[in-house]
Design a protein around this motif. Structure first.
Motif, PDB file in Angstrom:
ATOM      1  N   ARG A 219       0.829  -1.200   0.000  1.00 33.03           N
ATOM      2  CA  ARG A 219       0.000   0.000   0.000  1.00 33.03           C
ATOM      3  C   ARG A 219       0.868   1.257   0.000  1.00 33.03           C
ATOM      4  O   ARG A 219       0.643   2.188  -0.776  1.00 33.03           O
ATOM      5  CB  ARG A 219      -0.926  -0.009   1.223  1.00 33.03           C
ATOM      6  CG  ARG A 219      -1.910   1.168   1.264  1.00 33.03           C
ATOM      7  CD  ARG A 219      -2.712   1.156   2.553  1.00 33.03           C
ATOM      8  NE  ARG A 219      -1.838   1.332   3.701  1.00 33.03           N
ATOM      9  CZ  ARG A 219      -1.413   2.519   4.136  1.00 33.03           C
ATOM     10  NH1 ARG A 219      -1.777   3.626   3.500  1.00 33.03           N
ATOM     11  NH2 ARG A 219      -0.641   2.611   5.199  1.00 33.03           N
ATOM     12  N   LYS A 223       1.313   3.942  -3.048  1.00 30.12           N
ATOM     13  CA  LYS A 223       0.972   5.322  -2.716  1.00 30.12           C
ATOM     14  C   LYS A 223       2.110   6.264  -3.101  1.00 30.12           C
ATOM     15  O   LYS A 223       1.867   7.367  -3.618  1.00 30.12           O
ATOM     16  CB  LYS A 223       0.675   5.432  -1.219  1.00 30.12           C
ATOM     17  CG  LYS A 223       0.256   6.830  -0.781  1.00 30.12           C
ATOM     18  CD  LYS A 223      -0.048   6.865   0.706  1.00 30.12           C
ATOM     19  CE  LYS A 223      -0.437   8.267   1.154  1.00 30.12           C
ATOM     20  NZ  LYS A 223      -0.708   8.319   2.617  1.00 30.12           N
ATOM     21  N   ARG A 227       1.481   9.181  -6.038  1.00 25.86           N
ATOM     22  CA  ARG A 227       1.427  10.610  -5.735  1.00 25.86           C
ATOM     23  C   ARG A 227       2.091  11.435  -6.824  1.00 25.86           C
ATOM     24  O   ARG A 227       1.654  12.545  -7.147  1.00 25.86           O
ATOM     25  CB  ARG A 227       2.059  10.905  -4.373  1.00 25.86           C
ATOM     26  CG  ARG A 227       3.573  10.814  -4.287  1.00 25.86           C
ATOM     27  CD  ARG A 227       4.018  11.015  -2.850  1.00 25.86           C
ATOM     28  NE  ARG A 227       5.468  10.977  -2.698  1.00 25.86           N
ATOM     29  CZ  ARG A 227       6.223  12.075  -2.572  1.00 25.86           C
ATOM     30  NH1 ARG A 227       5.667  13.268  -2.589  1.00 25.86           N
ATOM     31  NH2 ARG A 227       7.525  11.969  -2.423  1.00 25.86           N
TER      32      ARG A 227
END
Length: 659
Positions: A219, A223, A227
């Motif tokens: 995760r 992430k 971004r």
């Protein structure tokens, strides 16, 4: 040459724009992991490889036709693809560090900076295994590796402009910890650790974070990647800051991923030995380098291609005819038929102006050509000089039939002569002498250079435009002549020997009337194919005691043009002009110093210290106050000059003044 747009910065108008990346769907990652496991890779390695792929579906298709790469002792199966930089770490036992390692047998009692060498995983043909006492020890080794490689092989500056160009060779590595810490499945660059460290520096990644945090937490890993993808989608490429563009260029890396190994039956060699042999062939015993001259030749052709291509902001800098002329791929007759000069010095001056002068736009185009072969973000000026000289030498090499001694000495002298700083300030566009003959153009160049001498140019530390153009033309014949009338400086000689560089000798020569007339005569004689002779203050050939003319030699030129400053006037325009030249040089120096301060990074390969942290306001305010006083003072001088000029014009044309 065609004039082009001279505005903009080097960074804003160049550099690679990567495609718009997308985060892979989990289903695509799972499908690739299944396909990799079917090839005999462990489940952990298959999953690590699958999540690292920028396009898992594309990598899965390529698995069916994996490329075979023969190495000593076996054959590697590889797949070329792009990987997320957040999934790859440098090799923890990088061979580049061998010369710096401290070994336990030395008995120093201090910290040991070695780590075990990886071996082959039992029962798995294309995976490495590293047994390490603790996770902390490996994390420390990874950080030390990154710091050393960034220091000793700094690539971040170049990768920031073009990304990683050559694929890394990536292999799977399982780390087994003796302290019962969970095993870690990693991807390491068997060849390319310096590039990985540079990429991590640009992205501000810690290799131990890549290995132990993102490697276990999918995760957080996704992430981190997402971004930057989302930021690029929101802003668009044109809306990104340059440091953000650099991060997107470094977000992925091209890779040759090793997915299989077939050892030769008669050797029984293991996978880790094959990987080490591959590294050895790449770094320890690589192909013999081409050498500087050949490398500069290749760069020269790349630069000519860049100058002959239009840009988003302007037309081509060189026409096809000029490109062939610069490249020396046309005969003298063909050049003349295309409206180009047959004289070597005119071609030389055009090459020098195109590659070394002309301001920001020209240097940007030249740097783009160099970058296409070297990936250097900002090639140094010395590199551009060497490339220009290699183009200049092409006809001379043919005339000398490749005599290495003749070519080598001429190359050294030209490289040092064309490091003359004033060349950078030659304006883009047509030179002062545009006809390239012995007619009014060359005489006009001579006369303008003499006017610059009268104004004190040269003696104030900087040649004028006409003096510089004449120097560039004359130096070609001075270096090409036999005997040479300009050679490289002497190093380590006795105290009485002249150790000035050719550029310094040129400045001294073109700073006086006699030197300008000498340079003019050199160009005229060179174009006629005559030998070079000394001239007097009147510009006529000097007569020796024997009654003949004295041939120009390096020793004679250095003897006549010593570079000693002429007596400086204490009053009047001449004295003020000398002081103004000093002021101008001081401002140039200030600009360079400010630029140098802005270039100081927070850390190796990092962002600018002052752009990120700023500077003490009180110090900045005091400096700005001093600069403001100077600005207002010299502005008054300009206003006064305009006022007097208007009065003079009114006196000459009273009718116009009344109207």
């Amino acid at each position: 040459m065609v004039d082009e747009f001279a505005g903009g910065s080097d960074e804003a108008l160049s550099g690679w724009q990567p495609p718009a990346f997308k985060l892979p769907r989990p289903a695509a990652v799972d499908n690739l992991a299944t396909a990799l496991a079917a090839r005999g890779l462990s489940e952990a390695t298959a999953w690590t490889l699958a999540r690292s792929a920028v396009r898992p579906d594309d990598m899965r298709r390529k698995l069916a036709e994996a490329t075979e790469l023969r190495v000593q002792g076996g054959t590697l199966s590889i797949v070329e693809t792009r990987l997320w930089s957040a999934a790859v770490i440098p090799h923890p036992a990088n061979p580049r560090e061998y010369g710096h390692r401290r070994y336990p047998l030395g008995g120093s009692g201090g910290a040991v900076t070695t780590s075990p060498e990886p071996g082959s995983s039992a029962g798995l043909t294309a995976e490495l295994e590293l047994r390490c006492p603790t996770a902390d020890l490996l994390a420390q080794r990874l950080e030390e590796t990154k710091d050393r490689l960034l220091r000793e092989n700094p690539l971040a500056y170049d990768i920031a402009a073009e990304g990683v160009l050559q694929p890394l060779t990536v292999v799977a590595l399982t780390v087994v910890h003796a302290d019962r810490h969970p095993s870690a499945s990693l991807l390491v660059a068997a060849d390319g650790s310096s590039r990985v460290c540079a990429v991590h520096s640009i992205l501000d990644y810690s290799p131990c974070r890549v290995a132990y945090e993102w490697g276990r937490d999918d995760r957080k890993y996704r992430k981190e990647i997402n971004r930057w993808i989302r930021h690029a989608q929101r802003q668009g490429w044109d809306g990104l800051r340059e440091d953000e563009r650099q991060r997107l260029r470094a977000l992925t890396v091209p890779a040759r991923v090793v997915v299989g190994f077939d050892p030769h039956p008669h050797t029984g060699q293991r996978f880790h030995t094959a990987v080490r042999n591959f590294i050895g062939l790449t770094h320890i015993r690589p192909p013999r380098p081409y050498g500087p001259a050949v490398e500069n030749e290749a760069k020269a052709d790349a630069v000519l291609d860049s100058l002959a291509e239009p840009t988003r902001t302007g037309a081509v800098h060189l026409t096809d005819a000029e490109k062939a002329w610069f490249a020396a791929t046309v005969t003298t007759e063909e050049a003349r038929a295309r409206g180009l000069s047959p004289h070597a010095d005119v071609r030389t001056e055009n090459i020098v102006r195109s590659l070394l002068g002309g301001g920001v736009s020209t240097s940007r185009r030249v740097n783009e050509g160099i970058r296409s072969l070297t990936a250097k973000m900002r090639p140094k000026r010395e590199e551009r000089v060497d490339i220009a000289v290699e183009l200049i030498l092409r006809p001379l090499r043919a005339a000398e039939e490749g005599d290495p001694g003749v070519v080598r000495s001429r190359r050294a002298a030209l490289q040092r002569a064309y490091r003359l700083p004033e060349i950078e300030r030659l304006p883009a566009g047509r030179p002062i002498e545009s006809d390239g003959g012995e007619g009014p153009g060359l005489r006009r160049l001579r006369d303008q250079a003499l006017e610059e001498v009268e104004r004190g140019s040269g003696n104030d530390g900087r040649l004028g435009t006409a003096q510089t153009e004449l120097a560039v033309k004359a130096v070609y014949y001075m270096v090409a002549a036999e005997p040479m009338a300009l050679q490289r400086e002497v190093f380590g000689g006795s105290g009485g020997e002249d150790d000035r560089s050719p550029a310094s000798v040129l400045r001294a020569m073109l700073s006086c009337r006699r030197g300008v007339l000498q340079a003019y005569e050199i160009v005229r004689s060179g174009r006629r194919g005559d030998r070079l002779y000394e001239v007097t203050e009147s510009g006529h050939r000097a007569v020796a005691a024997t009654g003949g003319h004295r041939e120009l030699t390096d020793g004679l030129v250095r003897h006549i043009y010593t570079g000693e400053p002429l007596a400086v006037a204490a009053v009047g325009y001449s004295a003020a002009a000398h002081c103004w030249a000093t002021v101008r040089n001081s401002v140039d120096s200030l600009q360079k110093n400010v630029k140098a301060m802005a270039a100081v990074p927070q850390q190796v390969g990092g962002r600018s210290q002052v752009e990120e942290e700023g500077w003490e306001p009180a110090e900045v305010t005091a400096l700005r106050g001093d600069l403001d006083l100077i600005d207002r003072r010299i502005a008054r001088w300009s206003d006064r000059h305009r006022e007097l000029q208007s009065l003079r014009e009114a006196e000459q044309d009273p009718a116009g003044a009344i109207e």
